[in-house]
Design a protein around this motif. Structure first.
Motif, PDB file in Angstrom:
ATOM      1  N   PRO A 179      -5.992  -7.761   1.033  1.00  0.00           N
ATOM      2  CA  PRO A 179      -5.703  -6.476   1.896  1.00  0.00           C
ATOM      3  C   PRO A 179      -6.751  -5.747   1.099  1.00  0.00           C
ATOM      4  N   TRP A 180      -7.039  -5.131   1.171  1.00  0.00           N
ATOM      5  CA  TRP A 180      -7.327  -3.712   0.314  1.00  0.00           C
ATOM      6  C   TRP A 180      -7.956  -2.310   0.687  1.00  0.00           C
ATOM      7  N   ASP A 181      -7.523  -1.789   2.187  1.00  0.00           N
ATOM      8  CA  ASP A 181      -7.620   0.117   2.421  1.00  0.00           C
ATOM      9  C   ASP A 181      -5.355  -0.612   3.294  1.00  0.00           C
ATOM     10  N   PHE A 182      -5.213  -0.154   1.972  1.00  0.00           N
ATOM     11  CA  PHE A 182      -3.034   0.076   2.480  1.00  0.00           C
ATOM     12  C   PHE A 182      -2.859   0.777   3.202  1.00  0.00           C
ATOM     13  N   GLN A 191       3.298   4.019   2.673  1.00  0.00           N
ATOM     14  CA  GLN A 191       3.644   5.067   1.473  1.00  0.00           C
ATOM     15  C   GLN A 191       5.764   4.327   2.014  1.00  0.00           C
ATOM     16  N   MET A 192       6.256   4.431   2.694  1.00  0.00           N
ATOM     17  CA  MET A 192       7.475   3.925   2.375  1.00  0.00           C
ATOM     18  C   MET A 192       8.196   2.754   1.969  1.00  0.00           C
ATOM     19  N   MET A 193       7.042   1.798   1.447  1.00  0.00           N
ATOM     20  CA  MET A 193       6.829   0.419   0.863  1.00  0.00           C
ATOM     21  C   MET A 193       6.747   0.727  -0.247  1.00  0.00           C
ATOM     22  N   GLY A 194       5.914   1.682  -0.508  1.00  0.00           N
ATOM     23  CA  GLY A 194       5.442   2.624  -2.220  1.00  0.00           C
ATOM     24  C   GLY A 194       6.940   3.224  -2.789  1.00  0.00           C
ATOM     25  N   GLN A 216      11.196 -10.687  -1.462  1.00  0.00           N
ATOM     26  CA  GLN A 216      11.043 -11.817  -0.111  1.00  0.00           C
ATOM     27  C   GLN A 216      11.011 -10.528   0.962  1.00  0.00           C
ATOM     28  N   ALA A 217      12.841  -9.719   0.191  1.00  0.00           N
ATOM     29  CA  ALA A 217      13.312  -8.444   1.123  1.00  0.00           C
ATOM     30  C   ALA A 217      11.856  -7.431   1.585  1.00  0.00           C
ATOM     31  N   PHE A 218      11.340  -7.403   0.520  1.00  0.00           N
ATOM     32  CA  PHE A 218      10.674  -6.390   0.048  1.00  0.00           C
ATOM     33  C   PHE A 218       9.256  -6.803   1.709  1.00  0.00           C
ATOM     34  N   PHE A 219       8.844  -7.891   2.138  1.00  0.00           N
ATOM     35  CA  PHE A 219       7.898  -8.513   2.928  1.00  0.00           C
ATOM     36  C   PHE A 219       8.479  -8.788   4.073  1.00  0.00           C
ATOM     37  N   SER A 220       9.898  -9.174   4.311  1.00  0.00           N
ATOM     38  CA  SER A 220      10.527  -8.892   5.419  1.00  0.00           C
ATOM     39  C   SER A 220      10.548  -8.154   6.145  1.00  0.00           C
ATOM     40  N   GLY A 221      10.600  -6.369   5.418  1.00  0.00           N
ATOM     41  CA  GLY A 221      10.670  -5.494   5.393  1.00  0.00           C
ATOM     42  C   GLY A 221       9.305  -4.884   6.384  1.00  0.00           C
ATOM     43  N   TRP A 272      -0.676   0.285  -4.838  1.00  0.00           N
ATOM     44  CA  TRP A 272      -0.795   0.030  -4.204  1.00  0.00           C
ATOM     45  C   TRP A 272      -0.550   0.183  -2.444  1.00  0.00           C
ATOM     46  N   TYR A 273       0.677  -0.080  -2.332  1.00  0.00           N
ATOM     47  CA  TYR A 273       0.807   0.493  -0.582  1.00  0.00           C
ATOM     48  C   TYR A 273       1.540   1.913  -1.154  1.00  0.00           C
ATOM     49  N   GLY A 274       1.581   2.854  -1.771  1.00  0.00           N
ATOM     50  CA  GLY A 274       2.482   3.928  -1.871  1.00  0.00           C
ATOM     51  C   GLY A 274       1.427   4.447  -2.122  1.00  0.00           C
ATOM     52  N   GLU A 275       0.453   4.730  -2.467  1.00  0.00           N
ATOM     53  CA  GLU A 275      -0.362   5.476  -3.439  1.00  0.00           C
ATOM     54  C   GLU A 275      -2.507   5.572  -3.027  1.00  0.00           C
ATOM     55  N   ASN A 276      -2.272   4.094  -2.310  1.00  0.00           N
ATOM     56  CA  ASN A 276      -4.002   3.356  -1.504  1.00  0.00           C
ATOM     57  C   ASN A 276      -4.184   2.981  -2.960  1.00  0.00           C
TER      58      ASN A 276
END
Length: 361
Positions: A179-182, A191-194, A216-221, A272-276
Motif C-alpha cells: 500500500p502507498w496511496d491510502f 479516513q474512517m479506519m484512521g 483482526q477486527a480492523f482488517f475484517s472491516g 497512514w490510513y487517516g492522513e495518508n
C-alpha cells in the motif's frame, strides 16, 4: 412501463428471515467443519541466522555442495509486522521461500514476533533503522551475489524505507501488494479506519500495544462480508481435498497474527490510513521523508488485480512515485498472489525472471 407489484410486507419479511437463517446456517456449518479439520502445518522452522529481541532472521538457503556461486542473488524478505512470515512457507508444495531456495536464490526472511518489553516502545523508525538494518548487515556478511530486498504488504513499505537508507548495499527492490496511496480508491473508508485507530488510544495507553484480536477486527472491516463468504465456501468442500487443507492452513495462519506496538499502531492506523502520510510524502523515518523518487535502484511492483486489502490504486500510487519501475498485475487477491494455485506462474516465476534479468545486466 409495467407497474411494479407491491410485495406483501409480511411475506417479504418471512422470506428475508428464512434466507438469513439459511446463510447463517451455512456459516456455522463452515466454521464447525474448519474447527474439526485435522490438517495442521507440519513444516519445521528454518535455522535462525541472526536475532535481536523478538526479531529473528531465518535462513532458507538450500544446502549446496561446492563453492558458493558469487552471482547467486541473496534475498532479504520482509513480511508485514502484523502477520507471521510463514504464509510464505505455508506448505511443502506451496512455499514461496523454499521454491526460491531451490531455484537459484539464497532467501532470508524476517520472522517478526509480538512486541516484547523493549519493542512495546518501538516506532517504525526503530524497526527500520534498527532491526531491519541489522538484518541487512547479517545478510551482507553471508557469501553470495547481489542483494535484493522483497517486501510483502506492509513489509513492502518497510522494505522501501530500508532500500532508501541502504541503496549502496542493494541491487533492487520487489514490492508485493504494497500500500502507498491510502486514499487512492476510497478515501472516506480509509479516513474512517484512521478515526477508529484514534478511538483505540485508551487501549494503546493501557496495554502499550494493539492486541491481535482488535487488529483482526480492523482488517475484517475492510471487507465485512469476507468471513461469511469464505466459511460458506469451505462448508461445500470435500474435507479430504487439497483445497480444504489449503483453506485450513491459511485460516490457521490468519488466526496466528501479531500484536502491534502502540507507536507503530498509531503510525499505521491514524497516520497512514487517516492522513495518508505515505501518499502525501509526509511519512518520516529517522526524521527523513520516505520519498520513492529518491530510490535509484530498479523496482518491481507486483499489484494483484483482485486485492481487497490493498486496492490496486493504492499500490499503483507507489509506481507513480518511483524513478525505475516495472509492474506485474496478476489476476489474484492479496493472499492468493503468494499461495494460490496460480501463484507460481503468475508471481513467483516472473519475479525470479525479473531479478535474474537485473543480475545479468
Amino acid at each position: 412501463m409495467p407497474q411494479i407489484q407491491k410485495a406483501d410486507p409480511a411475506a417479504l419479511m418471512a422470506a428475508l428471515q428464512a434466507e438469513g437463517r439459511r446463510r447463517f446456517g451455512q456459516l456455522l456449518t463452515g466454521i464447525e467443519a474448519y474447527r474439526r479439520h485435522p490438517a495442521r502445518r507440519d513444516l519445521a522452522d528454518m535455522p535462525v541466522l541472526w536475532d535481536q529481541g523478538t526479531t529473528k532472521l531465518r535462513d532458507y538457503r538450500t544446502p549446496k555442495s561446492g563453492p558458493v556461486d558469487p552471482r547467486r542473488p541473496r534475498l532479504l524478505v520482509i513480511p508485514s509486522l502484523v502477520n507471521r512470515y510463514y504464509v510464505l512457507d505455508l506448505e511443502k508444495d506451496g512455499s514461496f521461500l523454499r521454491w526460491l531456495g531451490a531455484n537459484g536464490f539464497d532467501p532470508f526472511v524476517v520472522d517478526w514476533d509480538g512486541p516484547g518489553y523493549v519493542e512495546r516502545s518501538f516506532s517504525l523508525t526503530d524497526y527500520i533503522a534498527g532491526r531491519l538494518e541489522q538484518a541487512l548487515d547479517a545478510v551482507k556478511r553471508e557469501p553470495g551475489g547481489p542483494i535484493f530486498i522483497l517486501g510483502y504488504c506492509m513489509g513492502g513499505d518497510l522494505a522501501l524505507a530500508l532500500a532508501l537508507r541502504r541503496q549502496a548495499d542493494i541491487a533492487g527492490l520487489v514490492c508485493l501488494a504494497t500500500p502507498w496511496d491510502f486514499h487512492a480508491e476510497n478515501a472516506a473508508h480509509a479516513q474512517m479506519m484512521g478515526q477508529v485507530g484514534r478511538q483505540l488510544e485508551p487501549v494503546l495507553q493501557i496495554l502499550e500495544e494493539l492486541p491481535v484480536d482488535m487488529l483482526q477486527a480492523f482488517f475484517s472491516g475492510l471487507d465485512p462480508f469476507q468471513v461469511l463468504k469464505k466459511f460458506q465456501y469451505f462448508g461445500t468442500l470435500d474435507p479430504a481435498s487439497p483445497s480444504a487443507r489449503r483453506f485450513v492452513a491459511l485460516e490457521d495462519w490468519l488466526n496466528d497474527g501479531i500484536s502491534l506496538a502502540a507507536p507503530v499502531a498509531r503510525e499505521c492506523l491514524s497516520s497512514w490510513y487517516g492522513e495518508n502520510t505515505p501518499g502525501n510524502l509526509q511519512w518520516r523515518i529517522d526524521g527523513k521523508v520516505v520519498d520513492p523518487a529518491g530510490l535509484d535502484r530498479p523496482v518491481l511492483n507486483v499489484i494483484p488485480s483482485a486485492d481487497r486489502i490493498v486496492p490496486p490504486g493504492s499500490a499503483r500510487g507507489l509506481s507513480k512515485r518511483l524513478r525505475v519501475v516495472d509492474e506485474i498485475v496478476p489476476n489474484a487477491g492479496h493472499i492468493g498472489m503468494m499461495v494460490g494455485r496460480a501463484a507460481m506462474p503468475a508471481v513467483w516465476q516472473p519475479l525470479a525472471a525479473w531479478i535474474e534479468g537485473i543480475v545479468a545486466k
